[in-house]
Design a protein around this motif. Structure first.
Motif, mmCIF file in Angstrom:
data_model
loop_
_atom_site.group_PDB
_atom_site.id
_atom_site.type_symbol
_atom_site.label_atom_id
_atom_site.label_comp_id
_atom_site.label_asym_id
_atom_site.label_seq_id
_atom_site.Cartn_x
_atom_site.Cartn_y
_atom_site.Cartn_z
ATOM 1 N N ASN A 58 0.829 -1.198 0.000
ATOM 2 C CA ASN A 58 0.000 0.000 0.000
ATOM 3 C C ASN A 58 0.870 1.257 0.000
ATOM 4 O OD1 ASN A 58 -2.700 1.290 0.293
ATOM 5 N ND2 ASN A 58 -1.847 1.966 2.243
ATOM 6 N N ALA A 95 2.428 1.688 -3.369
ATOM 7 C CA ALA A 95 1.438 2.180 -4.330
ATOM 8 C C ALA A 95 1.193 3.673 -4.161
ATOM 9 C CB ALA A 95 0.126 1.408 -4.160
ATOM 10 N N MET A 123 3.961 5.559 -5.705
ATOM 11 C CA MET A 123 3.812 5.548 -7.165
ATOM 12 C C MET A 123 2.838 6.622 -7.618
ATOM 13 S SD MET A 123 3.763 1.634 -8.563
ATOM 14 C CE MET A 123 3.683 2.263 -10.249
ATOM 15 N N THR A 145 1.661 6.062 -14.054
ATOM 16 C CA THR A 145 2.042 5.540 -12.740
ATOM 17 C C THR A 145 0.928 5.716 -11.724
ATOM 18 O OG1 THR A 145 3.087 7.653 -12.151
ATOM 19 C CG2 THR A 145 4.490 5.950 -13.124
ATOM 20 N N GLY A 167 -0.436 2.678 -9.752
ATOM 21 C CA GLY A 167 -0.383 2.791 -8.302
ATOM 22 C C GLY A 167 -1.743 2.604 -7.656
ATOM 23 N N TYR A 168 -2.771 3.173 -8.283
ATOM 24 C CA TYR A 168 -4.112 3.059 -7.706
ATOM 25 C C TYR A 168 -4.573 1.599 -7.714
ATOM 26 C CZ TYR A 168 -8.703 4.718 -6.282
ATOM 27 O OH TYR A 168 -9.845 4.968 -5.558
ATOM 28 N N THR A 210 -2.667 -1.031 -7.716
ATOM 29 C CA THR A 210 -1.845 -1.738 -6.741
ATOM 30 C C THR A 210 -2.342 -1.466 -5.324
ATOM 31 O OG1 THR A 210 0.069 -1.511 -8.211
ATOM 32 C CG2 THR A 210 0.515 -2.079 -5.915
ATOM 33 N N MET A 211 -2.755 -0.227 -5.068
ATOM 34 C CA MET A 211 -3.262 0.129 -3.741
ATOM 35 C C MET A 211 -4.530 -0.651 -3.409
ATOM 36 S SD MET A 211 -4.450 3.867 -2.329
ATOM 37 C CE MET A 211 -5.930 3.855 -3.362
#
Length: 570
Positions: free
Chosen positions: A124, A127, A130, A153, A157-158, A160-161
């Motif tokens: 988190n 992410a 990122m 990114t 990143g979102y 991945t979060m």
């Protein structure tokens, strides 16, 4: 016996780990919670820095002249501020509370799937970085406002979060089952937390789809039109229509914490435990149903707007009104309460939530007003009431109250705590009031320049932001002094606040007609678990059984935020 044996094994493994290893990976529920809490404070400062950049620029120039920030970076700071405050500070604090409260209240002291929890935590944070490092392209702040957009990114990143949040939610839910005893009810606060995790995990499904759709599209960088549908409409549809429950992620876990804490200050149970428990499914259904008022000017079917935008948005206020009615009835005369900064934050959070609800209900669900309202200061005045004064303010109250048990030390200075409280209330209160009034007169949202008439509002908001910022510095200073020099709290196996919360709830449930065999597990009266040769484990006289039946528990001794040592002894 099984829980104690497992926890002993956890402690033996923890003793072999260095401090650095514990930072990277820990199985202990307190250590995990502290790690999350400190990360939340760090993101609070990072997000706060972006906020002060914004407030400084807006308060010093109504013409977009780059006094603090170039206009090109203005919206980047706005986007990063929201991301860091909501997902970095507020959401991480929720996971911190969840990993601490559940093992304490169910008596297991165990975290289910700690590898999943730790990996989710670090993923988190990765992410979030990122998303922050997207640079000047991070300009769109949740909605597509051409030519504003986000970087590749940011979308990666979102997504991945969201995956990281799923991992942490899975561990929290698993932790609740780790301490589950067949046939017995869980303490009410745990019910609110688990409901919250399930609701948010489901809501994140369409958000993840929307994020991937946008990533593949031209605006996301991969230049693919899936099924020929513009990604902007898909994003608004899936994100705003299906992920509005994110605004309840902090409030619902906070509700669980408030239900646990209120009886300790009221010196009696919640007015109705049964009614309080019924709020859990009601809040789940209504919190999962409030959507379309964010996109009321988009071409969605009218029936959806009528049902969700107006009806559900009005109905969701009902369980919150019921919650605060129970809260104030339980507490009774506020002049008879033992006040400290922690409970002052919680009490103020209740008042601010009522104010924010009254402010929002007449306008947000109305199709004629919604498109205009959502682009003025009225709306960011509203969500600063709900996020900073209610949600974050309430969480700060919980941290002040439970902090001594989590950190093992009493707060270094109560005076600094009160300075933090009044500075935060004054700063964010002024911010919200000025924003709302300015919005009522047309103060625009998401612009870098505006008519000079509105500049006085932004100047006042600048002052308010810095006031809240200094209050936060005071909090961090007090936290550091507490970690270094705070007076040690007598150590118990199970936190005394949890012992008392479960005890009082068991007493109330018995009085309300619950069967003895379905009451939550009684915790040891003094918080200590003792091994006995003849019968394995003894937990002393379980508070909530003999002690409370005889009305021998004097809950008026001491302040609940200063150790509750006397409560444990009595």
């Amino acid at each position: 016996m099984e829980w104690s044996r497992k926890y002993q094994q956890v402690q033996e493994r923890e003793a072999k780990r260095s401090l650095l290893v514990k930072v990277l990976y820990t199985e202990d529920y307190k250590a995990l919670s502290i790690k999350l809490l400190l990360a939340a404070v760090a993101w609070l400062f990072i997000g706060g820095a972006f906020a002060l950049f914004l407030r400084g620029q807006a308060g010093l120039s109504s013409q977009g002249v780059p006094v603090v920030l170039d206009p090109a970076y203005y919206f980047q700071a706005m986007t990063n501020h929201v991301m860091d405050m909501v997902f970095g500070a507020a959401f991480t604090a929720v996971f911190s509370l969840a990993f601490y409260m559940i093992p304490a209240l169910n008596g297991s002291r165990l975290v289910k799937w700690p590898k999943v929890a730790n990996f989710g935590f670090w993923l988190n944070n990765f992410a979030l970085f990122m998303m922050n490092l997207g640079g000047i392209q991070n300009q769109y702040l949740f909605t597509f406002l051409n030519p504003l957009q986000a970087s590749v990114t940011w979308y990666i990143g979102y997504g991945t979060m969201v995956v990281a949040e799923w991992l942490e939610m899975a561990s929290v839910i698993g932790t609740s089952f780790e301490g589950r005893v067949q046939g017995k009810l869980v303490p009410t606060p745990i019910g609110f937390i688990v409901m919250d995790m399930i609701m948010m995990a489901l809501a994140n499904i369409p958000v993840f789809i929307a994020d991937m759709w946008s990533l593949f599209s031209p605006i996301g960088g991969l230049n693919i039109y899936l099924f020929g549908i513009p990604n902007a409409e898909v994003w608004k549809g899936l994100f705003w229509f299906a992920d509005h429950p994110l605004v309840y992620f902090v409030p619902y876990t906070l509700t669980g914490a408030i239900v646990a804490i209120t009886p300790l200050y009221a010196r009696r149970p919640m007015y109705s435990v049964r009614f309080t428990r019924w709020l859990i499914p009601v809040m789940f259904v209504l919190g999962s149903s409030v959507y379309v008022h964010h996109i009321v000017d988009d071409p969605w079917p009218l029936i959806l707007r009528d049902i969700f935008a107006q009806t559900s948005t009005a109905l969701v206020a009902v369980p919150f009104a019921a919650l605060w009615l129970l809260f104030f009835i339980t507490l009774g005369d506020p002049r008879k309460l033992k006040w400290d900064p922690g409970f002052a934050f919680i009490y103020a959070a209740a008042v601010w939530n009522i104010i924010g609800g009254i402010q929002a209900e007449p306008t947000n669900p109305t199709p004629a007003l919604d498109p205009t309202i959502h682009n003025t200061g009225w709306i960011f005045g509203h969500f600063h009431i709900m996020l900073t004064l209610y949600s974050v303010g309430g969480v700060l109250g919980v941290v002040y109250i439970a902090g001594p048990y989590l950190l093992g030390k009493n707060w270094y200075s109560t005076k600094l705590g009160w300075l933090h409280f009044w500075g935060w209330q004054a700063g964010m209160g002024l911010f919200s009031a000025v924003s709302s009034e300015g919005g009522f007169f047309g103060l625009i949202r998401r612009e870098v320049a505006w008519a000079g008439f509105y500049e006085v509002y932004y100047q006042l908001i600048l002052i308010a932001g810095w006031l809240a910022g200094f209050a936060t510095i005071i909090f961090a200073y007090n936290l550091i002094l507490t970690l270094l020099y705070g007076e040690k709290v007598p150590k118990t196996d199970i936190p005394i606040w949890a012992v008392q919360t479960v005890a009082i709830e068991r007493y109330a449930m018995r009085r309300e007609g619950y069967k003895e065999e379905e009451l939550p597990v009684a915790l040891p009266a003094d918080g200590m678990i003792r091994l006995e040769e003849n019968s394995g484990i003894s937990n002393g006289t379980p508070v909530g059984a003999k002690a409370l039946d005889n009305n021998s528990l004097d809950v008026s001794k001491g302040s609940p935020s200063k150790g509750l040592t006397d409560l444990g002894k009595s």
